[in-house]
Enzyme design. Sequence first.
Site, mmCIF file in Angstrom:
data_model
loop_
_atom_site.group_PDB
_atom_site.id
_atom_site.type_symbol
_atom_site.label_atom_id
_atom_site.label_comp_id
_atom_site.label_asym_id
_atom_site.label_seq_id
_atom_site.Cartn_x
_atom_site.Cartn_y
_atom_site.Cartn_z
ATOM 1 N N ASP A 1 0.883 -1.170 0.000
ATOM 2 C CA ASP A 1 0.000 0.000 0.000
ATOM 3 C C ASP A 1 0.918 1.217 0.000
ATOM 4 O O ASP A 1 1.379 1.653 1.050
ATOM 5 C CB ASP A 1 -0.898 -0.006 1.239
ATOM 6 C CG ASP A 1 -1.803 1.212 1.278
ATOM 7 O OD1 ASP A 1 -2.292 1.623 0.212
ATOM 8 O OD2 ASP A 1 -2.015 1.770 2.375
ATOM 9 N N GLU B 1 -3.185 -2.022 -5.243
ATOM 10 C CA GLU B 1 -4.571 -1.632 -5.481
ATOM 11 C C GLU B 1 -4.633 -0.728 -6.713
ATOM 12 O O GLU B 1 -3.723 0.065 -6.954
ATOM 13 C CB GLU B 1 -5.120 -0.887 -4.260
ATOM 14 C CG GLU B 1 -6.445 -1.447 -3.798
ATOM 15 C CD GLU B 1 -7.009 -0.736 -2.577
ATOM 16 O OE1 GLU B 1 -7.285 0.467 -2.656
ATOM 17 O OE2 GLU B 1 -7.187 -1.404 -1.542
ATOM 18 N N ASP C 1 -2.532 1.639 6.559
ATOM 19 C CA ASP C 1 -1.488 1.303 5.580
ATOM 20 C C ASP C 1 -1.151 -0.180 5.601
ATOM 21 O O ASP C 1 -0.933 -0.799 4.580
ATOM 22 C CB ASP C 1 -0.226 2.123 5.854
ATOM 23 C CG ASP C 1 -0.553 3.588 6.064
ATOM 24 O OD1 ASP C 1 -0.837 4.256 5.073
ATOM 25 O OD2 ASP C 1 -0.571 4.028 7.223
#
Lengths: 162, 162
Positions: free
Chosen positions: B7, B67, B140
């Site tokens: 992330d 992502e 995170d």
Amino acid sequence: MIALGIDPGTRVSGFVIFKKEHRQVHVLDFGIINLPAHRELTDRVGDFFTFFKGKIEQFGVTDIALETPFLGKSALNYLKLGYLRGAVYILTSHYKLSLHEYSPRQVKQAVTGYGGADKEQVARMILKLFPGLAMPKKFDLTDAFGVGMCCVWASAQPIFHK
Amino acid sequence: MIALGIDPGTRVSGFVIFKKEHRQVHVLDFGIINLPAHRELTDRVGDFFTFFKGKIEQFGVTDIALETPFLGKSALNYLKLGYLRGAVYILTSHYKLSLHEYSPRQVKQAVTGYGGADKEQVARMILKLFPGLAMPKKFDLTDAFGVGMCCVWASAQPIFHK
């Protein structure tokens, strides 16, 4: 000062390497990198990184010049530009270079003396200053020259040598 | 499969490294990287690159999961995310890894069974699956686990081991 000006693109990137000595500016190298569309984007970004890593080491680059990015019509293109700029950031950090950013207006002002000039005028002026350059089909190369000139043209007006 | 879930963030990035063997998934490493604001952005991107280069080599990573990015309120943050993703792209290309992208909805679906789940629910589920994890102040770390799980949880439901 050995300045590398880059106009990054995920398909075509232009670049120039200037050497500034006293009041003279020499062109050490320039060109276009084609990143073919059939290659994965990861590999294109990787190739871009490897190509400029090689140029930085070969010519002992001290400074890099980029144009300030702006969000245009395509958010995806903006993000992809970020990938290429990320590669430049990593190289800047690794080789302890100075990274300079110039707005399109600053580039136009530096090259033509007029911040509102169009791309054609910038290209014409670049080709007048560097008559040895083959006329590019796109503006990738003249844009790289423009941003590179901003970097080396800071003090007095230099004399250019090919 | 050794999957690295990231992330990315220009201040704080979370990551996890999963090893998938038969139907079992082991956590090899996980954590947070802080990129302090007083460092130049070029150096932060450089540090991010060097950190994950080290992790990929140390653990023999084969796959990376991220992502899908989206343009939020800040175009500048979107561009900065591009710098970090560019670093991941270069590593993907260099080490010939497989890069996977999952939408926030896919991550939520994989972790909680419901694509419309909120971040808290995802975090709670991650902490239930991995009771050894210290509760992060931000998301995170749990977000990195979520996207990493998408990558390893493709076939049968694995048994997780810390």
